[in-house]
Scaffold this active site. Structure first.
Site, PDB file in Angstrom:
ATOM      1  N   TYR A 142       0.811  -1.220   0.000  1.00 47.75           N
ATOM      2  CA  TYR A 142       0.000   0.000   0.000  1.00 47.75           C
ATOM      3  C   TYR A 142       0.844   1.268   0.000  1.00 47.75           C
ATOM      4  CZ  TYR A 142      -3.952  -3.069   1.177  1.00 47.75           C
ATOM      5  OH  TYR A 142      -4.892  -4.045   1.166  1.00 47.75           O
ATOM      6  N   LYS A 193       3.720 -15.600   2.168  1.00 51.89           N
ATOM      7  CA  LYS A 193       3.599 -16.333   0.907  1.00 51.89           C
ATOM      8  C   LYS A 193       5.023 -16.656   0.468  1.00 51.89           C
ATOM      9  CE  LYS A 193       1.070 -17.803  -2.593  1.00 51.89           C
ATOM     10  NZ  LYS A 193       0.279 -19.043  -2.462  1.00 51.89           N
ATOM     11  N   ASP A 225      -2.718 -18.453   1.730  1.00 51.05           N
ATOM     12  CA  ASP A 225      -3.874 -19.146   1.138  1.00 51.05           C
ATOM     13  C   ASP A 225      -4.393 -20.221   2.099  1.00 51.05           C
ATOM     14  OD1 ASP A 225      -1.323 -20.044   0.582  1.00 51.05           O
ATOM     15  OD2 ASP A 225      -1.815 -20.943  -1.340  1.00 51.05           O
ATOM     16  N   ASP A 249      -5.079  -7.051   5.830  1.00 51.01           N
ATOM     17  CA  ASP A 249      -6.312  -6.345   5.480  1.00 51.01           C
ATOM     18  C   ASP A 249      -7.395  -7.374   5.146  1.00 51.01           C
ATOM     19  OD1 ASP A 249      -8.110  -4.456   4.725  1.00 51.01           O
ATOM     20  OD2 ASP A 249      -7.007  -3.721   2.978  1.00 51.01           O
ATOM     21  N   ASP A 253     -10.607  -8.936   7.825  1.00 52.48           N
ATOM     22  CA  ASP A 253     -12.028  -8.827   7.458  1.00 52.48           C
ATOM     23  C   ASP A 253     -12.677 -10.210   7.448  1.00 52.48           C
ATOM     24  OD1 ASP A 253     -12.086  -6.132   7.305  1.00 52.48           O
ATOM     25  OD2 ASP A 253     -12.770  -6.020   5.229  1.00 52.48           O
TER      26      ASP A 253
END
Ligand code: NAD
Length: 362
Positions: A142, A193, A225, A249, A253
């Site tokens: 970001y 990852k 994942d 992020d 959620d």
């Protein structure tokens, strides 16, 4: 008498409705515990753009920087959706996080026993869920440079974002996560990852190094994942999770679903001198102004503020216990309504919790 200054930034939409309820509860705590809490309100988000042209006016930034903690509502809404990027309400929050160096975001996701059936997941899956996601907040994809869209002469285009982390950035958020895990059930899952991304390989190397200072915390590494699946299949396997900005992020959620409603979830953003506390939800334009928003996420954020910034852990516990009591008595806002319960609005829920908090001191 100890004095603490709290900057209060309700923001837009239901932020304007839920933050006054959190303040009501904090005022009871101040009165009953004999602590002087001074609240000063500042403009942020869309309302600040309308009033000053800026999503984070300098006066608000100064107020935040000189306060002991910040209680934040939410920012944004359809009115400002077409504004240029640097004049969008969320820029205010991003600037605040960056300038106050709030590099670690703590999001608990706890399944309240009486709300299990409000979760879209099966009771057998969510029952007993009690986890904390620690998300790196000021680095990664970001904020990485270069970023942008490059337009080519032939009419095609190329979009670029850069995922970048330094070992220092990884180490400091890892230490926050190990400290959090140490105060919980001493298990930390570091999510990356590393099978594909070199940034993740560095992440894993640094987190493994930090683990040597925390021999009492059991560390595991898990691919993002796999973690996304495990969170909805076996959420009780997790205690504390630490991960980089983008993965965090998304995963936080996802974890929100476990608690039944966005209206139940608090958060803390810590790192620099002044930390920021806010409900996880946004401004909920669909219900703003109707008095039905659930103020519990904001009230639990106020509890986190007391615990993490003002060293008032026992008072925070009283707020959390009061929320449980009110839910046990069967009061519900519309988002968590179940058969056989009593429907209340934002203000009534705030008053019920404030009254229970007062009762817990007597
Ligand atoms: P949202 O969280 O505002 O709403 C999602 C859904 O959850 C809506 O149906 C809403 O009614 C419901 N909901 C949320 N909080 C609730 C509460 N306390 N009580 C009852 N129901 C609740 O997310 P969104 O709709 O994606 O975003 C709306 C606006 O909020 C957008 O402008 C977005 O940019 C902004 N937003 C801001 C923040 C922030 O300030 N930190 C975070 C997320 C979204």
């Amino acid at each position: 008498m100890t004095r603490h200054k709290v900057a209060v930034l309700p923001g837009d939409g239901i932020g304007q409705e839920v933050i006054p309820e959190a303040l009501k509860v904090l005022e009871v705590v101040a009165r009953e515990s004999g602590t002087a809490l001074e609240f000063e309100e500042g403009l942020v988000g869309g309302g600040a753009i309308d009033a000053t042209g800026e999503p984070l006016p300098d006066a608000t930034f100064r107020l935040c920087a000189m306060s002991d903690a910040i209680l934040f509502g939410a920012v944004g809404g359809p009115r400002w959706d077409d504004a240029p990027t640097d004049r969008r309400p969320e820029r205010g929050l991003l600037r605040l996080r960056k300038e106050l160096d709030l590099y670690a975001n703590l999001r608990p996701a706890k399944c309240f026993p009486m709300l299990i059936d409000a979760s879209p997941l099966k009771r057998s899956v969510v029952e007993g869920t009690d986890l904390m996601v620690v998300r790196e907040l000021t680095g990664g994809l970001y904020f990485g440079e270069p970023h942008g869209i490059e337009r080519m002469a032939d009419g095609s285009a190329r979009g670029v974002n850069t995922m970048i982390y330094t070992s220092r950035e990884i180490e400091r958020v890892a230490r926050v996560a190990f400290d959090v895990a140490r105060k919980r059930r001493r298990r930390l899952a570091s999510v990356d990852k590393a099978n594909v991304l070199v940034v993740s390989q560095l992440w894993r190397e640094v987190v493994t190094g930090v683990a040597r200072d925390y021999p009492d915390v059991k560390l595991e590494h898990i691919l993002v994942d796999n973690c996304a699946m495990a969170l909805v299949a076996r959420p009780t396997q997790f205690d504390t999770i630490v991960t980089e900005n983008t993965f965090g992020d998304i995963l936080s959620d996802e974890a929100a679903i476990l608690a039944g409603s966005m209206g139940m979830l608090p958060s803390a953003s810590i790192g620099g001198k002044t930390a920021l506390y806010e409900p996880v939800h946004g401004t909920a334009p669909d219900i703003a102004g109707t008095g039905v928003a659930n103020p519990i996420a904001a009230i639990l954020s106020a509890a986190m503020l007391l615990r993490h910034s003002l060293d008032m852990g026992p008072d925070a516990e009283k707020i959390e216990a009061a929320v449980l009591r009110v839910l046990e008595k069967g009061y519900r806002t519309a988002d968590i309504r179940q058969e056989g319960t009593t429907l209340v609005g934002t203000v009534q829920m705030g008053e019920l919790i404030a009254r229970e908090v007062a009762a817990l001191y007597s």
